[in-house]
Design an enzyme around this catalytic site. Structure first.
Site, PDB file in Angstrom:
ATOM      1  N   CYS A  54       0.814  -1.308  -0.141  1.00  0.00           N
ATOM      2  CA  CYS A  54       0.100  -0.053   0.053  1.00  0.00           C
ATOM      3  C   CYS A  54       0.818   1.183  -0.046  1.00  0.00           C
ATOM      4  O   CYS A  54       1.642   1.496   0.824  1.00  0.00           O
ATOM      5  CB  CYS A  54      -0.827  -0.033   1.077  1.00  0.00           C
ATOM      6  SG  CYS A  54      -1.911   1.561   1.587  1.00  0.00           S
ATOM      7  N   CYS A  57       0.245   3.677   2.665  1.00  0.00           N
ATOM      8  CA  CYS A  57       0.673   3.010   4.095  1.00  0.00           C
ATOM      9  C   CYS A  57       2.321   3.360   4.380  1.00  0.00           C
ATOM     10  O   CYS A  57       2.637   3.781   5.397  1.00  0.00           O
ATOM     11  CB  CYS A  57       0.418   1.747   4.023  1.00  0.00           C
ATOM     12  SG  CYS A  57      -1.308   1.487   4.138  1.00  0.00           S
TER      13      CYS A  57
END
Length: 146
Positions: A54, A57
């Site tokens: 991600c 993230c």
């Protein structure tokens, strides 16, 4: 620490809670260790649900390191990889990542979804913790000095 590669849908062996690299105050947890960390903590726990694939993230990682340093001694910062810890992510209702959940004792947890800076997350955490401060009775004088 023992880990196994994922083989035909079998989950990896969970690693125990551990401190992150660089001593930034971030602890890594999983399905079994997160509930223990949250219930045994003497203060609030900020949990980052993330995954290494991600982009937002990963980009938020350094921001959390910075925030963990600022909040040291006040709020424990924990990271949970949702790929390795699907059970706890499901129990916490994680539908999108990155998601931050703030656990603070018996109070209902608060969630913040999406990518944010350390400054934004810090302001959100302080706002959440400030919502639950006991209020003085009307007309009572505050003991705090200006």
């Amino acid at each position: 620490m023992a880990t196994r590669k994922k083989v035909e849908g079998k989950p990896r062996k969970e690693t125990p809670a551990r401190k992150g690299k660089g001593g930034g105050g971030i602890t890594h947890a999983g399905d079994r260790s997160l509930p223990r960390l949250v219930t045994s903590s003497e203060g609030p726990v900020l949990v980052d649900f993330w995954a290494p694939w991600c982009g937002p993230c990963v980009a938020m990682g350094p921001e959390l390191e910075k925030l963990a340093g600022e909040l040291a001694g006040t709020v424990k910062v924990v990271k949970v990889n949702v790929d390795r810890s699907r059970q706890v992510a499901e129990k916490c209702g994680i539908e999108a990542i990155p998601t931050l959940i703030l656990f603070d004792g018996e109070r209902p947890p608060a969630a913040l979804v999406g990518m944010h800076t350390a400054r934004q997350i810090g302001a959100w955490v302080r706002k959440q913790l400030g919502k639950h401060k006991p209020r003085a009775a009307p007309g009572a004088r505050s003991r705090e000095k200006a």
